[in-house]
Design a protein around this motif. Structure first.
Motif, PDB file in Angstrom:
ATOM      1  N   ARG A   5      43.540 -24.426 -49.852  1.00  0.00           N
ATOM      2  CA  ARG A   5      44.822 -24.541 -50.559  1.00  0.00           C
ATOM      3  C   ARG A   5      45.956 -24.059 -49.665  1.00  0.00           C
ATOM      4  NH1 ARG A   5      44.277 -22.245 -56.335  1.00  0.00           N
ATOM      5  NH2 ARG A   5      44.512 -20.316 -55.172  1.00  0.00           N
ATOM      6  N   GLN A   6      45.674 -22.944 -48.963  1.00  0.00           N
ATOM      7  CA  GLN A   6      46.700 -22.413 -48.045  1.00  0.00           C
ATOM      8  C   GLN A   6      47.004 -23.425 -46.942  1.00  0.00           C
ATOM      9  OE1 GLN A   6      44.586 -18.862 -46.976  1.00  0.00           O
ATOM     10  NE2 GLN A   6      45.625 -17.575 -48.497  1.00  0.00           N
ATOM     11  N   GLU A   7      45.899 -24.014 -46.386  1.00  0.00           N
ATOM     12  CA  GLU A   7      46.107 -24.975 -45.286  1.00  0.00           C
ATOM     13  C   GLU A   7      46.802 -26.234 -45.773  1.00  0.00           C
ATOM     14  OE1 GLU A   7      42.592 -25.744 -42.995  1.00  0.00           O
ATOM     15  OE2 GLU A   7      42.334 -23.613 -42.548  1.00  0.00           O
ATOM     16  N   ARG A   8      46.431 -26.646 -47.001  1.00  0.00           N
ATOM     17  CA  ARG A   8      47.034 -27.857 -47.545  1.00  0.00           C
ATOM     18  C   ARG A   8      48.536 -27.652 -47.759  1.00  0.00           C
ATOM     19  NH1 ARG A   8      44.725 -30.273 -53.039  1.00  0.00           N
ATOM     20  NH2 ARG A   8      42.803 -29.711 -51.955  1.00  0.00           N
ATOM     21  N   GLU A   9      48.867 -26.468 -48.300  1.00  0.00           N
ATOM     22  CA  GLU A   9      50.285 -26.189 -48.520  1.00  0.00           C
ATOM     23  C   GLU A   9      51.055 -26.206 -47.207  1.00  0.00           C
ATOM     24  OE1 GLU A   9      50.180 -22.578 -50.780  1.00  0.00           O
ATOM     25  OE2 GLU A   9      49.505 -23.635 -52.588  1.00  0.00           O
ATOM     26  N   ARG A  10      50.387 -25.648 -46.158  1.00  0.00           N
ATOM     27  CA  ARG A  10      51.025 -25.633 -44.852  1.00  0.00           C
ATOM     28  C   ARG A  10      51.170 -27.071 -44.325  1.00  0.00           C
ATOM     29  NH1 ARG A  10      48.989 -25.540 -39.982  1.00  0.00           N
ATOM     30  NH2 ARG A  10      46.879 -25.147 -40.722  1.00  0.00           N
ATOM     31  N   ALA A  11      50.078 -27.849 -44.473  1.00  0.00           N
ATOM     32  CA  ALA A  11      50.093 -29.228 -43.984  1.00  0.00           C
ATOM     33  C   ALA A  11      51.131 -30.055 -44.733  1.00  0.00           C
ATOM     34  CB  ALA A  11      48.704 -29.850 -44.152  1.00  0.00           C
ATOM     35  N   GLU A  12      51.228 -29.805 -46.038  1.00  0.00           N
ATOM     36  CA  GLU A  12      52.203 -30.563 -46.821  1.00  0.00           C
ATOM     37  C   GLU A  12      53.622 -30.233 -46.387  1.00  0.00           C
ATOM     38  OE1 GLU A  12      51.177 -29.916 -50.919  1.00  0.00           O
ATOM     39  OE2 GLU A  12      49.545 -31.381 -50.825  1.00  0.00           O
ATOM     40  N   ARG A  13      53.818 -28.959 -46.078  1.00  0.00           N
ATOM     41  CA  ARG A  13      55.142 -28.569 -45.577  1.00  0.00           C
ATOM     42  C   ARG A  13      55.410 -29.262 -44.246  1.00  0.00           C
ATOM     43  NH1 ARG A  13      53.685 -23.385 -47.208  1.00  0.00           N
ATOM     44  NH2 ARG A  13      53.139 -22.815 -45.080  1.00  0.00           N
ATOM     45  N   GLU A  14      54.391 -29.304 -43.391  1.00  0.00           N
ATOM     46  CA  GLU A  14      54.588 -29.788 -42.025  1.00  0.00           C
ATOM     47  C   GLU A  14      54.659 -31.312 -41.919  1.00  0.00           C
ATOM     48  OE1 GLU A  14      51.727 -28.030 -39.402  1.00  0.00           O
ATOM     49  OE2 GLU A  14      52.459 -26.011 -39.791  1.00  0.00           O
ATOM     50  N   ARG A  15      53.734 -32.005 -42.647  1.00  0.00           N
ATOM     51  CA  ARG A  15      53.748 -33.468 -42.473  1.00  0.00           C
ATOM     52  C   ARG A  15      53.350 -34.237 -43.729  1.00  0.00           C
ATOM     53  NH1 ARG A  15      48.461 -33.972 -41.977  1.00  0.00           N
ATOM     54  NH2 ARG A  15      47.368 -32.193 -41.101  1.00  0.00           N
ATOM     55  N   GLY A  16      53.421 -33.550 -44.855  1.00  0.00           N
ATOM     56  CA  GLY A  16      53.304 -34.234 -46.139  1.00  0.00           C
ATOM     57  C   GLY A  16      51.948 -34.801 -46.509  1.00  0.00           C
ATOM     58  N   GLY A  17      50.811 -34.229 -46.036  1.00  0.00           N
ATOM     59  CA  GLY A  17      49.504 -34.731 -46.457  1.00  0.00           C
ATOM     60  C   GLY A  17      48.360 -33.813 -46.069  1.00  0.00           C
ATOM     61  N   ALA A  18      47.249 -33.877 -46.772  1.00  0.00           N
ATOM     62  CA  ALA A  18      46.081 -33.054 -46.450  1.00  0.00           C
ATOM     63  C   ALA A  18      45.035 -33.920 -45.744  1.00  0.00           C
ATOM     64  CB  ALA A  18      45.489 -32.453 -47.715  1.00  0.00           C
ATOM     65  N   GLU A  19      44.166 -33.275 -44.985  1.00  0.00           N
ATOM     66  CA  GLU A  19      43.154 -33.988 -44.214  1.00  0.00           C
ATOM     67  C   GLU A  19      41.856 -34.054 -45.002  1.00  0.00           C
ATOM     68  OE1 GLU A  19      42.521 -35.639 -41.482  1.00  0.00           O
ATOM     69  OE2 GLU A  19      44.582 -35.689 -40.778  1.00  0.00           O
ATOM     70  N   VAL A  20      41.575 -35.210 -45.602  1.00  0.00           N
ATOM     71  CA  VAL A  20      40.367 -35.321 -46.412  1.00  0.00           C
ATOM     72  C   VAL A  20      39.094 -35.277 -45.549  1.00  0.00           C
ATOM     73  CG1 VAL A  20      39.738 -37.752 -46.703  1.00  0.00           C
ATOM     74  CG2 VAL A  20      39.834 -36.263 -48.680  1.00  0.00           C
ATOM     75  N   VAL A  21      39.197 -35.726 -44.291  1.00  0.00           N
ATOM     76  CA  VAL A  21      38.014 -35.749 -43.417  1.00  0.00           C
ATOM     77  C   VAL A  21      37.461 -34.341 -43.212  1.00  0.00           C
ATOM     78  CG1 VAL A  21      37.092 -36.381 -41.147  1.00  0.00           C
ATOM     79  CG2 VAL A  21      38.786 -37.835 -42.235  1.00  0.00           C
ATOM     80  N   GLY A  22      38.348 -33.392 -42.914  1.00  0.00           N
ATOM     81  CA  GLY A  22      37.930 -32.011 -42.713  1.00  0.00           C
ATOM     82  C   GLY A  22      37.276 -31.448 -43.954  1.00  0.00           C
TER      83      GLY A  22
END
Lengths: 222, 222
Positions: free
Chosen positions: A97-114
């Motif tokens: 959740r923390q990484e997703r929030e960071r990713a969303e801030r940075e480039r607007g999406g989460a990495e489903v592969v990871g």
């Protein structure tokens, strides 16, 4: 079951510590971890209480004080597997959740592969190997069968719920529930494929492809 | 291995029949089938040569004539599992091709849902249960390990090849190979989920959903 919901290594700071109880908990935990390791490596037949006690560095008497019968020991070990897996999933979820929030801030999406890869990894370690040994024995040992089936149903529900949260899946959309279930079945099958040989290279390619397929299925369900 | 490639019940019509050899083959086949049934129902520990011989209605001496050691018997039983599965897949393939040709004539398309269901069914019967018992034992019994791993690799390749043909998948397209592999991993995981409880109702829903997803993935690959 009296297994603590929080890991024994981090007891509530406010509770007064009882050294004797701490030692007893530590012994119990060592026995459970040794039971899981024995099952994963040597299977049911060779995993006697004596073998587990020796591996844990605990006297046979102390082992029998904690677990009067072999079934008690291994049922508790399955519970331990479940608690460990839940803790791993919970830790994953917070980190994700923390990484997703960071990713969303940075480039607007989460990495489903990871995410898919991390969920699949839960099925390839010693915990899965131990659980697999128990499932197989429980399929013909009546004394274990009912206990393991009930526990497996609970673990299955919990794993499913965590996967739905992790993947951000919307189960109100028709088909999404079955998409997530099928993906977890695939993860289980990948764990089984890893039993006799190191299947990592093939598994990584399958996971990369199926993460794309799952992502499409969850975003634009049938 | 001297197992016939065609089922013993249909020997070549032109070969002269030897009643003694026929009886020996029938005995061998009864032992192999009893070994698979014992493994599926009672697991490795309780599946001794004596138990298998009794179930097959064969004397212990005759059993030992065919299979000098327990490992010989169960390795041959795995081979038998593989041959049976291949025969089932081949039969499926022929029937499916006939049905597909008929369907294409009638309405211009094949039913991937039915195909996916039939492939998944291969992982939920007694043959899969016996194979599962052997895989698990082979994971810690060195004498069985190497033999079972080699056999599993061969069965895996054959099953994959048959699935590709059945599904009409084009593996020259990037990702298609991994899509089929992941689907077979899912089928294996569904077989495992069926070990302790009758999982058919849930499995049918998962298969219906993933047949649609797989169809999309094979027709319009990433």
């Amino acid at each position: 079951m009296t297994l603590p919901r929080t890991p024994p290594s981090t007891p509530p700071r406010t509770a007064p510590r009882d050294p004797k109880q701490d030692r007893s908990r530590a012994t119990r935990r060592r026995l459970l971890e040794a039971a899981v390791a024995c099952l994963a490596e040597h299977g049911w037949t060779r995993s006697t209480v004596a073998v587990v006690a020796e591996r844990a560095g605990v006297s046979r008497g102390a082992a029998q004080h904690h677990f009067p019968t072999r079934e008690d020991l291994f049922t508790a070990a399955v519970e331990h597997v479940a608690t460990e897996r839940s803790a791993a999933l919970r830790a994953l979820h917070v980190r994700e959740r923390q990484e997703r929030e960071r990713a969303e801030r940075e480039r607007g999406g989460a990495e489903v592969v990871g995410l898919v890869g991390v969920l699949v990894d839960l099925y390839t370690g010693p915990l899965f190997r131990a659980a697999l040994q128990l499932w197989v024995v429980a399929s013909y040992e009546e004394q274990l069968g009912a206990r393991v089936a009930a526990l497996e149903a609970r673990i299955g529900r919990e794993t499913h719920r965590m996967a739905v949260e992790l993947l951000g899946a919307d189960e109100s959309v028709p088909g999404v529930r079955e998409s997530v279930q099928g993906f977890l079945d695939m993860a289980r099958g990948l764990g089984l494929a890893n039993l006799l040989t190191d299947d990592r290279a093939r598994r990584d390619r399958v996971v990369a492809q199926w993460a794309r397929i799952l992502d499409d299925a969850l975003r634009a369900p049938n």
